[in-house]
Design a protein around this motif. Structure first.
Motif, PDB file in Angstrom:
ATOM      1  N   VAL A 121       0.841  -1.198   0.000  1.00  0.00           N
ATOM      2  CA  VAL A 121       0.000   0.000   0.000  1.00  0.00           C
ATOM      3  C   VAL A 121       0.877   1.249   0.000  1.00  0.00           C
ATOM      4  CG1 VAL A 121      -1.902  -1.131   1.234  1.00  0.00           C
ATOM      5  CG2 VAL A 121      -0.126   0.082   2.520  1.00  0.00           C
ATOM      6  N   ASP A 122       0.246   2.346  -0.406  1.00  0.00           N
ATOM      7  CA  ASP A 122       0.880   3.663  -0.315  1.00  0.00           C
ATOM      8  C   ASP A 122       0.264   4.509   0.795  1.00  0.00           C
ATOM      9  OD1 ASP A 122       2.578   3.359  -2.694  1.00  0.00           O
ATOM     10  OD2 ASP A 122       0.682   3.377  -3.797  1.00  0.00           O
ATOM     11  N   ALA A 123      -0.947   4.131   1.226  1.00  0.00           N
ATOM     12  CA  ALA A 123      -1.629   4.878   2.281  1.00  0.00           C
ATOM     13  C   ALA A 123      -2.657   3.982   2.948  1.00  0.00           C
ATOM     14  CB  ALA A 123      -2.306   6.130   1.721  1.00  0.00           C
ATOM     15  N   VAL A 124      -2.897   4.243   4.236  1.00  0.00           N
ATOM     16  CA  VAL A 124      -3.898   3.513   5.008  1.00  0.00           C
ATOM     17  C   VAL A 124      -4.843   4.537   5.638  1.00  0.00           C
ATOM     18  CG1 VAL A 124      -4.322   2.002   6.989  1.00  0.00           C
ATOM     19  CG2 VAL A 124      -2.337   1.606   5.501  1.00  0.00           C
ATOM     20  N   VAL A 125      -6.144   4.281   5.483  1.00  0.00           N
ATOM     21  CA  VAL A 125      -7.160   5.129   6.100  1.00  0.00           C
ATOM     22  C   VAL A 125      -7.936   4.271   7.090  1.00  0.00           C
ATOM     23  CG1 VAL A 125      -9.195   6.569   5.741  1.00  0.00           C
ATOM     24  CG2 VAL A 125      -7.364   6.556   4.023  1.00  0.00           C
TER      25      VAL A 125
END
Length: 353
Positions: A244-248
């Motif tokens: 991943v590049d980002a986690v929300v």
């Protein structure tokens, strides 16, 4: 941004509204229609309340208004709230209540100021809210890079691989916001069912990569940023590694009503218990919006507007039992005559340019 009003705080007001979210703002406007002397106290330095958490989201379900961003709705509501020039106080959190001789109330705030009023409308929304943080050791180290608890700017996720953990309205809405921006959107939810509007869930299932029942288990860092996550299947226990590049993270929030808990209000799991006319168990005190709980509650912004009207009308009846049950509608209300003339002349001027 607007600072505290310059009006004196020692005056006695007909209605003091605690909270500047949708219910509080609309109540300020409607109370002006009823010629009430109104004060609104907001703990932060701007109106809007919890809506600021979703400033970039698009709102579709306010009657008669085309889809618009939440921050635009806040601006419209704030402008409307000021129509009849209420006193608006920012940066003060109400923490004390005193019953005065004669039946009026004195509110005290954390700044040491006092505010006297005949009636009170509690419109504190979800109260003091805190997002539920990810319960994984070391997660906080990524909060300054690519671990997010809200989506303020969808463009920041353009062409990125984004994993969203959660299954409520916010998680589903963010997934739908990002599917047309991000390279990939993966939604991991620990249950098969989602706690969001059916239409939103259907759209998410069509466009996003949805994994259920999965739970976010580990974060794998590359320096100060997350490079991959491990998710665990809730039934088999199988683990899956995803780059991943980002986690929300959208795991809900905790809320507290702070010092309101010591006033003697009847407060339950879902908020302050009120009658179908928004009357609390304390005389002259009413509640509206997300903080109000009653059997036929409508949990929409439109419902907050209705709560506000009911509360203002109930407050007016409390002050004056002979007062009309409600304000005249705006199309027939003399208070808008001069305003209508100004609007008409302004539109004519634009047409002739």
């Amino acid at each position: 941004m607007n600072g505290p009003s310059s009006k004196e705080t020692g005056e006695l007001y007909d209605l003091t509204i605690i909270g500047g979210g949708p219910a509080g703002m609309y109540a300020a406007f409607y109370a002006g229609m009823r010629d009430m002397k109104v004060k609104l106290i907001e703990g932060k330095d701007e109106l809007g309340g919890f809506l600021h958490h979703y400033a970039e989201k698009t709102i579709w379900d306010v009657g008669g208004i085309p889809p618009l961003r939440c921050d635009q709705l806040i601006r419209h509501l704030a402008e409307q709230a000021r129509t009849f020039d209420p006193t608006i106080v920012f940066g003060q959190r109400v923490d004390g209540l005193e019953l005065l001789p004669g039946g009026a109330y004195r509110l005290r705030t954390d700044s040491g100021k006092t505010h006297d009023t005949k009636t009170i409308l509690v419109a504190v929304g979800r109260g003091i809210t805190e997002m539920t943080k990810l319960d994984i050791r070391g997660a906080d180290r990524y909060e300054l890079t690519n671990l997010h608890y809200t989506v303020q700017n969808p463009e920041a996720f353009r062409d990125k691989r984004v994993l969203i953990s959660g299954g409520g309205n916010s998680a589903v809405d963010w997934a739908n916001e990002l599917v047309d921006v991000a390279k990939q959107v993966i939604v991991a939810h620990r249950r098969e069912e989602f706690g969001a509007m059916e239409r939103s869930v259907s759209r998410m299932l069509e466009k996003a990569d949805v994994r259920t029942p999965y739970e976010l288990q580990e974060l794998h860092g590359e320096g100060e940023a997350i490079g991959a996550v491990s998710i665990r299947h809730g039934e088999s226990g199988d683990m899956e590694l995803i780059e991943v590049d980002a986690v929300v993270v959208s795991h809900g929030y905790s809320r507290s009503y702070g010092d309101l808990l010591h006033w003697g209000l009847d407060i339950g799991k879902h908020g302050i218990h009120v009658s179908d006319q928004t009357v609390t168990n304390l005389p002259g005190i009413f509640a509206a919006g997300d903080c109000a709980s009653y059997s036929n509650k409508v949990k929409l912004i439109a419902g907050a507007f209705t709560d506000a009207v009911l509360a203002v009308n109930s407050a007016m009846s409390y002050i004056d039992a002979e007062a009309p049950d409600m304000a005249y509608v705006s199309s027939h209300n003399e208070k808008f005559r001069e305003m209508n003339k100004q609007l008409h002349h302004g539109s004519k001027a634009v047409e002739t340019q």
